[in-house]
Every structure is written in structure tokens, then in C-alpha cells.
Design an enzyme around this catalytic site. Structure first.
Site, short mmCIF file in Angstrom:
data_model
loop_
_atom_site.label_atom_id
_atom_site.label_comp_id
_atom_site.label_asym_id
_atom_site.label_seq_id
_atom_site.Cartn_x
_atom_site.Cartn_y
_atom_site.Cartn_z
CG HIS A 1 9.80 12.07 25.47
ND1 HIS A 1 9.65 13.37 25.87
CD2 HIS A 1 9.36 12.02 24.20
CE1 HIS A 1 9.13 14.07 24.88
NE2 HIS A 1 8.96 13.27 23.84
CD GLU B 1 7.29 12.89 29.04
OE1 GLU B 1 8.51 12.89 28.79
OE2 GLU B 1 6.56 13.86 28.76
CG ASP C 1 3.67 8.81 20.43
OD1 ASP C 1 3.42 9.01 19.22
OD2 ASP C 1 4.63 9.33 21.00
CG ASP D 1 11.73 14.45 28.63
OD1 ASP D 1 11.82 13.89 27.50
OD2 ASP D 1 10.66 14.54 29.25
C1 GLP Z 1 6.92 14.05 20.73
C2 GLP Z 1 6.74 12.64 20.19
C3 GLP Z 1 8.05 11.89 20.13
C4 GLP Z 1 9.11 12.76 19.49
C5 GLP Z 1 9.31 14.00 20.30
C6 GLP Z 1 10.39 14.91 19.74
O1 GLP Z 1 6.89 14.09 22.11
N1 GLP Z 1 5.80 11.87 20.94
O2 GLP Z 1 7.87 10.68 19.42
O3 GLP Z 1 10.31 12.03 19.39
O4 GLP Z 1 8.08 14.71 20.29
O5 GLP Z 1 9.87 15.63 18.68
P1 GLP Z 1 10.71 16.52 17.68
O6 GLP Z 1 11.29 15.59 16.70
O7 GLP Z 1 9.69 17.43 17.06
O8 GLP Z 1 11.71 17.25 18.48
#
Ligand code: GLP
Length: 252
Positions: A130, A135, A62, A128
Site C-alpha cells: 500500500h 490498500e 492520509d 502489502d
Molecule cells: C502506514 C502509512 C503509510 C506507510 C506505511 C508503512 O500504513 N499510512 O504511509 O508507508 O504505514 O509504514 P512504515 O514505514 O512504518 O513501515
């Protein structure tokens, strides 16, 4: 789905990914904090001569829109800084500066397909539920497209920016249907803040309300958790028993 609870999720996820690393392999990479120990473990293995990234390519999940590629928090910058520059891996990602966003989404889908698809996709999970930036409410069949971030995700990601207002509102993300086409999915989650999302993804109903529950539709998923992230799983004892009795011949 194989659920592994371990004090060292980075090493276990690196084991699962290292099995795919060979010339011509296509890796799916994720940003966020959770994958960082995995990248560190993979680089240590490369430095020790256990694996080589020669001939390996990669795609990211992404990207933020409304953020220049050169911004230190664009995922274009982050993945190069955290992993692919050190690994010497050529990486493609959705172009957050594209003028024609739908056309860029189509280009990205075509690029993944032209590479032969993704052999192993590393994933984190949002609080949440995702995946990538899919989302809650994302179609389980979705393809690469733009999404609007929830206030929760913008607040969670504000730690990377000077102020919460700087977090972009829109993103370009592989869809859940795109992610499902990777041949092996490896999800890493750590910390108590992820426990509820992990339980919903692994043991809840398959629902767009928890996008990561789509993992239940994939035939080859490895979920790697620390104790805190695993703490709300109802079948936790069974997952531990299964891991303790994993046959020697069975790969990740
Ligand atoms: C972002 C990314 C996701 C990731 C999420 C959780 O939103 N787009 O790919 O899984 O954060 O991140 P973290 O691993 O820092 O909690």
C-alpha cells in the site's frame, strides 16, 4: 524509475528532497517509521544552513478516521511531532474529524491544487504494497477518499497503539491518482519485511493488487532502499551499476 540501494536511505532520500526545497515549494509528507531518518537528515541540513524551509508548505498523505486529531497517533499529531513543528513548516492533512467525509476529501484535493500541486512526495510502502492508505484493490486512478484498512495493516500499525483494537478501521487517504500528480515521487523502504512488496512494486505487473506498482506509470520516481528491502529485486546488479555510473550532471 531510479532505484538506489544504500546503507543510508535517509541521507539519499534527503538529497532527493533537498533539491526541491526553496521558497514556495510544496512538499508531500508521509508518516510511518520509514520517513523518520529522512526528516532527521533534512533537519540536520537546515541546522547546518544548507537549506531553509522559509516559504515551504506541506501536505500529508492520509489520516485515520475514528481518532481525535489530538490523539498522539493521529497523523495530524505525528507529522507535527516528527517534523513540521521543528521545521517551521505549515502543514495540511485530511481532517479525520470531518463530519462530511466526502466533502473533506474534495476540500483536500482542492487545497493541494490551489497550492499548485506537490513538488516532491515522500512515500513509504506497506508490506502489502500500500501507498498512503491505498490498500490492495485501490483504483490506480483513485482520488482522496475513505478506505477500510486490511487486517494486515491494522496489525502492522498496532505497535503504535495500546491495543490492536484501538487501531481505526477507516481512513481518509490521497488516492493513487492524486499521488501520481506530484511532480517527483521518492519512496523509501527498509528491512526484509518490505522486500516482497518492493519487488512487486518495482518489477511486478502494474496492478491494483500491489498499489505501489502504480509508480511505474510516473515519469520521475526515486526508490531508495537498504540491502534488505532490495533483496528480492531481480535487476539488483543493474541498479547498482546504474547508480555507480550516475552522470554528475544528472539530478535526482
Ligand atoms: C502506514 C502509512 C503509510 C506507510 C506505511 C508503512 O500504513 N499510512 O504511509 O508507508 O504505514 O509504514 P512504515 O514505514 O512504518 O513501515
Amino acid at each position: 524509475m531510479e532505484v538506489v540501494v544504500t546503507p543510508d536511505p535517509g541521507e539519499v532520500a534527503a538529497d532527493a528532497i533537498a533539491g526541491h526545497v526553496r521558497p514556495g515549494a510544496v512538499l508531500g509528507l508521509a508518516t510511518g517509521s520509514s520517513p523518520l531518518p529522512v526528516y532527521a537528515a533534512l533537519l540536520r541540513r537546515r541546522d547546518a544552513g544548507a537549506i531553509s524551509f522559509d516559504g515551504v508548505r506541506a501536505f500529508t498523505l492520509d489520516e485515520y478516521l475514528e481518532l481525535p486529531r489530538s490523539h498522539p497517533q493521529s497523523y495530524h499529531s505525528v507529522i507535527r511531532r516528527e517534523f513540521t513543528d521543528a521545521a517551521g513548516i505549515e502543514v495540511d492533512g485530511p481532517d479525520g474529524e470531518a463530519h462530511d467525509v466526502p466533502a473533506e476529501a474534495e476540500r483536500y484535493e482542492a487545497a493541494i491544487a490551489a497550492a499548485g500541486g506537490i513538488d516532491v512526495q515522500l512515500l513509504g510502502i506497506g508490506v502489502d504494497g500500500h501507498l498512503g492508505f491505498n490498500e490492495p484493490g485501490s483504483s490506480l486512478a483513485s482520488r482522496t477518499r475513505t478506505k477500510t484498512l486490511t487486517p494486515q495493516t491494522r496489525a502492522d500499525n498496532a505497535r503504535f497503539f495500546a491495543s490492536p483494537d484501538e487501531v481505526p478501521v477507516h481512513v481518509l487517504t490521497q488516492g493513487l491518482g492524486t499521488i501520481l500528480e506530484a511532480r517527483h515521487l521518492v519512496l523509501v523502504a527498509t528491512g526484509a519485511s518490505k522486500a516482497s512488496a518492493v519487488a512487486a512494486a518495482v518489477e511486478g505487473p502494474v496492478s491494483a493488487f500491489c498499489p505501489a506498482s502504480v509508480l511505474q506509470l510516473h515519469p520521475h520516481v526515486t526508490v531508495v532502499l537498504d540491502e534488505d528491502a532490495a533483496s528480492q529485486l531481480r535487476l539488483l546488479d543493474y541498479y547498482r551499476f546504474t547508480a555507480a555510473n550516475k552522470p554528475d550532471w544528472q539530478p535526482w
